[in-house]
Design a protein around this motif. Structure first.
Motif, PDB file in Angstrom:
ATOM      1  N   LYS A  19      23.460   5.300  14.200  1.00 20.89           N
ATOM      2  CA  LYS A  19      23.153   5.223  12.778  1.00 20.89           C
ATOM      3  C   LYS A  19      24.427   5.333  11.953  1.00 20.89           C
ATOM      4  O   LYS A  19      24.601   4.619  10.954  1.00 20.89           O
ATOM      5  CB  LYS A  19      22.175   6.335  12.393  1.00 20.89           C
ATOM      6  N   GLN A  20      25.327   6.218  12.352  1.00 28.29           N
ATOM      7  CA  GLN A  20      26.575   6.389  11.610  1.00 28.29           C
ATOM      8  C   GLN A  20      27.395   5.099  11.623  1.00 28.29           C
ATOM      9  O   GLN A  20      27.939   4.689  10.598  1.00 28.29           O
ATOM     10  CB  GLN A  20      27.382   7.541  12.203  1.00 28.29           C
ATOM     11  N   VAL A  21      27.455   4.438  12.770  1.00 31.71           N
ATOM     12  CA  VAL A  21      28.227   3.197  12.869  1.00 31.71           C
ATOM     13  C   VAL A  21      27.559   2.085  12.067  1.00 31.71           C
ATOM     14  O   VAL A  21      28.218   1.378  11.291  1.00 31.71           O
ATOM     15  CB  VAL A  21      28.397   2.775  14.339  1.00 31.71           C
ATOM     16  N   THR A  22      26.259   1.924  12.243  1.00 32.09           N
ATOM     17  CA  THR A  22      25.567   0.821  11.573  1.00 32.09           C
ATOM     18  C   THR A  22      25.570   0.983  10.055  1.00 32.09           C
ATOM     19  O   THR A  22      25.733  -0.001   9.321  1.00 32.09           O
ATOM     20  CB  THR A  22      24.116   0.693  12.066  1.00 32.09           C
ATOM     21  N   GLU A  23      25.433   2.225   9.575  1.00 29.36           N
ATOM     22  CA  GLU A  23      25.441   2.448   8.132  1.00 29.36           C
ATOM     23  C   GLU A  23      26.842   2.269   7.546  1.00 29.36           C
ATOM     24  O   GLU A  23      26.995   1.767   6.425  1.00 29.36           O
ATOM     25  CB  GLU A  23      24.896   3.833   7.806  1.00 29.36           C
ATOM     26  N   THR A  24      27.855   2.662   8.305  1.00 28.22           N
ATOM     27  CA  THR A  24      29.227   2.461   7.837  1.00 28.22           C
ATOM     28  C   THR A  24      29.558   0.977   7.740  1.00 28.22           C
ATOM     29  O   THR A  24      30.040   0.492   6.712  1.00 28.22           O
ATOM     30  CB  THR A  24      30.231   3.158   8.772  1.00 28.22           C
ATOM     31  N   LEU A  25      29.283   0.235   8.808  1.00 21.29           N
ATOM     32  CA  LEU A  25      29.630  -1.174   8.830  1.00 21.29           C
ATOM     33  C   LEU A  25      28.691  -2.004   7.954  1.00 21.29           C
ATOM     34  O   LEU A  25      29.064  -3.084   7.479  1.00 21.29           O
ATOM     35  CB  LEU A  25      29.614  -1.698  10.269  1.00 21.29           C
ATOM     36  N   GLY A  26      27.492  -1.488   7.736  1.00 21.16           N
ATOM     37  CA  GLY A  26      26.560  -2.181   6.853  1.00 21.16           C
ATOM     38  C   GLY A  26      27.105  -2.309   5.443  1.00 21.16           C
ATOM     39  O   GLY A  26      26.769  -3.260   4.710  1.00 21.16           O
ATOM     40  N   GLN A  27      27.951  -1.378   5.032  1.00 20.71           N
ATOM     41  CA  GLN A  27      28.573  -1.435   3.710  1.00 20.71           C
ATOM     42  C   GLN A  27      29.521  -2.631   3.580  1.00 20.71           C
ATOM     43  O   GLN A  27      29.861  -3.048   2.473  1.00 20.71           O
ATOM     44  CB  GLN A  27      29.346  -0.146   3.434  1.00 20.71           C
ATOM     45  N   LEU A  28      29.938  -3.184   4.710  1.00 20.73           N
ATOM     46  CA  LEU A  28      30.835  -4.339   4.725  1.00 20.73           C
ATOM     47  C   LEU A  28      30.075  -5.642   4.891  1.00 20.73           C
ATOM     48  O   LEU A  28      30.689  -6.705   4.962  1.00 20.73           O
ATOM     49  CB  LEU A  28      31.850  -4.203   5.870  1.00 20.73           C
ATOM     50  N   GLY A  29      28.740  -5.534   4.985  1.00 20.75           N
ATOM     51  CA  GLY A  29      27.932  -6.731   5.202  1.00 20.75           C
ATOM     52  C   GLY A  29      27.876  -7.155   6.650  1.00 20.75           C
ATOM     53  O   GLY A  29      27.513  -8.293   6.971  1.00 20.75           O
ATOM     54  N   ILE A  30      28.245  -6.253   7.548  1.00 22.80           N
ATOM     55  CA  ILE A  30      28.238  -6.544   8.982  1.00 22.80           C
ATOM     56  C   ILE A  30      26.895  -6.188   9.580  1.00 22.80           C
ATOM     57  O   ILE A  30      26.325  -5.136   9.290  1.00 22.80           O
ATOM     58  CB  ILE A  30      29.360  -5.751   9.693  1.00 22.80           C
ATOM     59  N   GLU A  31      26.381  -7.069  10.419  1.00 23.37           N
ATOM     60  CA  GLU A  31      25.120  -6.823  11.130  1.00 23.37           C
ATOM     61  C   GLU A  31      25.423  -6.207  12.490  1.00 23.37           C
ATOM     62  O   GLU A  31      26.270  -6.710  13.228  1.00 23.37           O
ATOM     63  CB  GLU A  31      24.354  -8.131  11.313  1.00 23.37           C
ATOM     64  N   CYS A  32      24.749  -5.128  12.823  1.00 24.31           N
ATOM     65  CA  CYS A  32      24.972  -4.455  14.106  1.00 24.31           C
ATOM     66  C   CYS A  32      23.823  -4.730  15.070  1.00 24.31           C
ATOM     67  O   CYS A  32      22.653  -4.603  14.717  1.00 24.31           O
ATOM     68  CB  CYS A  32      25.129  -2.952  13.904  1.00 24.31           C
TER      69      CYS A  32
END
Length: 313
Positions: free
Chosen positions: A195-208
């Motif tokens: 969750k920490q990784v996906t929420e961090t990268l989600g701010q960049l518009g990246i799909e995990c």
């Protein structure tokens, strides 16, 4: 027990062999619990604990160990059980997670068990499994016993607030548009860490794309290869934990590097293990980068570095 934990060298030999060592302990009952020995600094009898007013209710005090004040977390309370009875045998397991040192109050410490990650299974999705990353079975006192491997990252996340905010100046404006829509494969058995990784990268518009262990990730990567797809065209990079059931991150990396169809996939090791240890392991198994968990700025830096590399080709 402390002397058993003094040497790291013998344990580094397990890297790439898909093996681990578990510290087995009890919490005032016959049930067995475990954490990975790699995270353990030492085991000792409970010293005098000083109370810390205003602290989290799961912190039962502060111990002074080798001149350092270390918070002591009641492991029973942390996984939803009642506090350990004062007349029961108790010990402290001093650990290092995510660059911080803390101790866990447990009952009897049983022994250390060397096992293969292929002997470690996902927990059932009921009851206390919310605080488990895995389970395994072993023979103890002439019985086959279930061992519950605790998700310490989840325990700590409920006590320590981990920020996913990205600091000013970290984002490269020249890369913003390129990152939107990129995909990253995130491999971790801890739902808290994923969750920490996906929420961090989600701010960049990246799909995990999330996978719970190395075997699941390897199966996905191989399925792409079998379909004639280049994994580098499917994902920008893979971010993997070190410790996972069935196949750990070290073995996963070794398997990827050994497959000519995807041997140059960009791989970042994202783990709560100590940095000095993992820097050596990254070089040994062939990861591109190492980043300690719960450091959003460093995570973003890894992704941006990889994006620059991809654009330069």
């Amino acid at each position: 027990m402390t002397s058993i934990l003094d040497s790291v060298d013998s344990r580094t030999n397990l890297v790439g062999e898909n093996r681990l060592e578990l510290l087995i302990f009890q919490l005032g009952t016959r049930q067995l619990f475990a954490i990975n020995v790699f995270k353990v600094r030492e085991v000792l009898k409970v010293p005098r604990l000083n109370q810390m007013p205003g602290s989290h209710p799961k912190i039962c005090g502060v111990a002074t160990i080798r001149g350092h004040s270390i918070p002591v977390i009641d492991m029973r309370q942390s996984i939803g059980l009642k506090p350990l009875d004062k007349d029961q045998e108790s010990n402290l397991i001093v650990t290092e997670y995510n660059r911080s040192v803390q101790a866990f109050l447990v009952g009897k410490v049983v022994y250390i068990k060397n096992m293969g990650w292929d002997e470690i299974m996902e927990p059932p999705s009921t009851g206390r499994s919310n605080y488990l990353t895995a389970i395994t079975k072993l023979e103890h006192e002439n019985e086959h016993k279930l061992v519950e491997i605790i998700d310490v990252e989840k325990v700590l996340a409920e006590i320590i607030s981990y920020d996913i905010g990205i600091s000013d100046g970290v984002l490269d404006d020249d890369l913003t548009n390129h990152l939107v829509g990129q995909k990253v494969l995130v491999v971790d058995d801890s739902s808290t860490a994923r969750k920490q990784v996906t929420e961090t990268l989600g701010q960049l518009g990246i799909e995990c794309i999330e996978k719970k262990n190395g075997q699941q990730a390897l199966n996905l990567l191989k399925s792409w290869c079998d379909e004639g797809k280049d994994p580098r065209n499917e994902i920008l990079l893979m971010i993997t934990d070190a410790e996972m059931p069935e196949m750990d991150g070290y073995k996963l990396t070794s398997e990827v590097r050994a497959d000519s169809r995807m041997h140059d996939l960009y791989i970042a090791l994202n783990t709560s293990l100590s940095g000095s240890f993992n820097e050596a392991m990254v070089e040994k198994v062939g990861c591109n980068r190492f980043v300690s968990k719960f450091q959003p700025d460093l995570l973003v830096d890894v992704v941006q570095t990889r994006m620059r590399e991809a654009l330069s080709k």
